[in-house]
Design an enzyme around this catalytic site. Sequence first.
Site, PDB file in Angstrom:
ATOM      1  N   SER A   1     -10.337   1.806  -5.672  1.00  0.00           N
ATOM      2  CA  SER A   1     -10.023   1.688  -4.832  1.00  0.00           C
ATOM      3  C   SER A   1     -10.470  -0.237  -4.294  1.00  0.00           C
ATOM      4  O   SER A   1     -10.511  -0.773  -5.003  1.00  0.00           O
ATOM      5  CB  SER A   1      -9.890   2.747  -3.531  1.00  0.00           C
ATOM      6  OG  SER A   1      -8.784   2.239  -2.317  1.00  0.00           O
TER       7      SER A   1
ATOM      8  N   ASP B   1       0.338   7.179  -6.773  1.00  0.00           N
ATOM      9  CA  ASP B   1      -0.881   6.805  -5.610  1.00  0.00           C
ATOM     10  C   ASP B   1       0.126   5.224  -5.731  1.00  0.00           C
ATOM     11  O   ASP B   1       0.199   4.233  -6.325  1.00  0.00           O
ATOM     12  CB  ASP B   1      -1.905   5.726  -6.505  1.00  0.00           C
ATOM     13  CG  ASP B   1      -2.839   5.567  -5.417  1.00  0.00           C
ATOM     14  OD1 ASP B   1      -2.516   5.971  -4.080  1.00  0.00           O
ATOM     15  OD2 ASP B   1      -3.544   4.641  -5.877  1.00  0.00           O
TER      16      ASP B   1
ATOM     17  N   HIS C   1      -5.083   8.471  -6.981  1.00  0.00           N
ATOM     18  CA  HIS C   1      -5.556   7.119  -6.266  1.00  0.00           C
ATOM     19  C   HIS C   1      -6.913   8.553  -7.323  1.00  0.00           C
ATOM     20  O   HIS C   1      -7.656   9.207  -6.697  1.00  0.00           O
ATOM     21  CB  HIS C   1      -6.274   7.375  -4.849  1.00  0.00           C
ATOM     22  CG  HIS C   1      -6.412   5.853  -4.503  1.00  0.00           C
ATOM     23  ND1 HIS C   1      -5.972   5.111  -4.772  1.00  0.00           N
ATOM     24  CD2 HIS C   1      -7.636   6.296  -3.038  1.00  0.00           C
ATOM     25  CE1 HIS C   1      -6.729   4.358  -3.985  1.00  0.00           C
ATOM     26  NE2 HIS C   1      -7.509   4.825  -2.833  1.00  0.00           N
TER      27      HIS C   1
END
Length: 495
Positions: free
Chosen positions: A181, A432, A457
Site C-alpha cells: 500500500s 483491490d 490488497h
Amino acid sequence: MAACKSFLLLLFTIFMALKPANSLPAVFPTPTHFQSLFKQAKNPKPNIPYSSHYFPQVLDHFTFQPKSSKIFYQKYLINRHYWHQGAPLFVYTGNEGDIEWFAANTGFLLDIAPKFQALVVFVEHRFYGESMPFGNESYKSAETLGYLNSQQALADFAVLITSLKQNLSSEASPVMVFGGSYGGMLAAWFRLKYPHIAMGALASSAPILQFDDIVPWSSFYDAVSQDFKDASLNCFEVIKGSWEELEALSAQREGLAELSRTFRTCKDLHSIYSARDWLWTAFVSTAMVNYPTDANFMMPLPAYPVQQMCKIIDGFPAGATRLSRAFAAASLYYNYSQARKCFDIEHAADVHGLHLWDWQVCTEMVMPMTCSNQSMFPSSGFDYQEFAEQCMKTHGVRPRPHWITTEFGGKRIEQVLKRFGSNIVFSNGMQDPWSRGGVLKNISASIIALVTEKGAHHVDFRSATKDDPAWLKELRRREVEIIQRWINEYYADYR
Ligand SMILES: *[C@@H]1O[C@H](CO)[C@@H](O)[C@H](O)[C@H]1NC(C)=O
Ligand SMILES: *[C@@H]1O[C@H](CO)[C@@H](O)[C@H](O)[C@H]1NC(C)=O
Ligand SMILES: *[C@@H]1O[C@H](CO)[C@@H](O)[C@H](O)[C@H]1NC(C)=O
Ligand SMILES: *[C@@H]1O[C@H](CO)[C@@H](O)[C@H](O)[C@H]1NC(C)=O
Ligand SMILES: *[C@@H]1O[C@H](CO)[C@@H](O)[C@H](O)[C@H]1NC(C)=O
C-alpha cells in the site's frame, strides 16, 4: 447530496471516512471519523517474533538549522533467527500505522527468510506508532506535523539501514525493501532514490499512479463496483439503489429514529451521513480485502467476503427494501465475529496515530477521486478548491497536489523507467480498488508487474496458509524467484 468521498486511505486502512459535512456536498472531510474497528483488529496485541529497538533519528534531513538536528527515537523490529552474517537484509518500509500491526500482517517476509537466511527488519514510519518526534505533542499543529512527509520517511529508512548494516558489520549484505500500500509506494520510491542502499524493491498494491490525472479519477470506485457486479448484478443494483432510500429517510419526520432501529445503532443517529459512511466503509474495505481465505486484517472476515455479502443481498425475500439488504450485507463486515450487540456508528473511537494519514492527504498525498454514474455509489466530482479550503481549516495547511509527481514522477512512467531504474516488482490484485493506480504492465526486464485477477490488497504479503489457492502460491513463487535472481546478480557484481 451525497458526495463521493475521498476515501483515502491507504494502507490497509482506509478508514478515513472523510465525512462530508452534512450541509454541504463536501468532497472532503471534516475531522476524521474512525471506525472503532481498527482497535479491535489490534486487540489483543499480536504476539510477534520480533525484538523492538529504538534508533536515534534526525528530525529534519534536509536543512541544517540548529533545530533540524533534534533527535527522536524511531522504532524498528528485528528477527535474526535465520540470519547469518553477509546474508541479505529484508526491510519492510513502514507505512501509516503501528509497525507491529504491519509485522503481524506481513508474514511473507518471515515465510521466505529461511530460504535466503535473511535478517528481517520492520521500520516504523515517523509520526506513527511509537515513533513520535515530539512525543505526545507531535500532532499539535502544522509546526510539528510539518516534519511528516514521505521524503523525510525515506531518508529515515536510508539512515537507519546504513547504521544497522554498520553495527552488524554487514556493509556488503544486499538489502531488499518490501512494502504494501503506501508502504509499497515508499519501497518503490526508495529503490529509485536510494539505489545504493536497496538493491531491489517488492511493492505490493502500491498506487503510485493515483496522483494528478495519471489514472481516471473514477477508477477507484469503479473498481469497487466491479467487484460487486462480478459477484452478482442484482447485488450491485441493490447497493446502488440503497443510497436514495437512505437519502429519502432524511426527509421523513421519524426517519432518523427508523434508521437507528434498522441499523441497530448503540445510540440514536443525528444524521444519515454517518450511516452512509458506515455502509460505504464496509463496501470499500471488503473490496480491498476480498481475500481467498478467511482473514482477520481490518476485521475478521470469511474467504471472498464480497461474494458472501452478495449472497446475503441476493438471499433476501422479495419486498425487502434495498437499504435493509445493504445493511445486512454491511453487517457481515462489522459483525462476522457475531459479537456485536449494537453498532457504534456515530461515535466510533479515534485511533491514536491513524488520523495522521489525513494530514498527509492534505499535504502531498492528494489523490483525487470521483464516483462515476457507472459506479454503485452516488455520482459526484472532486472539487479541488473545496478540498484545499477544508485542509486549511482542519490542519492549517495548503495541499501541494503536484508535488508527488514532481518529486517521484509517475507520468509516462513506462518510458521514463524503461531506461532508468531497475529491480522493482509491482504486484497487484485486480479485486483491490487500489490496483487501478498501480503499475500493471511490465516496463523492463527488471521492472516487473505481477498481476492477479483474484488478488486483493497485498494478499501476497500475508502469511502462507494451507488453504491458499494455486494462483497465490504461484505469485509468491515468482516473487521469490525474482528476488533470488537479483540477489545472485548482486553477489556476482559485488565480487
Ligand atoms: C504530554 O505529556 C506530559 C508529561 O506526561 C504532560 O505534562 C503534558 O500535559 C502532555 N501534553 C499533552 C498535550 O497531552
Ligand atoms: C548502531 O550503534 C550505535 C552505537 O551504539 C547506536 O547509537 C545506533 O542506534 C545503532 N543503530 C541501529 C540501527 O540500531
Ligand atoms: C451480530 O451477530 C449475532 C449473531 O448472529 C446477532 O445475534 C447480533 O444481533 C448481531 N449484532 C448486530 C448489531 O446486528
Ligand atoms: C453518465 O455519465 C456520462 C459521462 O459523464 C454521460 O455522458 C451520461 O449521460 C451519464 N448517464 C446517465 C444515465 O446519467
Ligand atoms: C511481466 O513479466 C513477467 C516475466 O518476467 C511475467 O511473469 C508477467 O506475467 C508479466 N506481467 C504482465 C502484467 O504481463
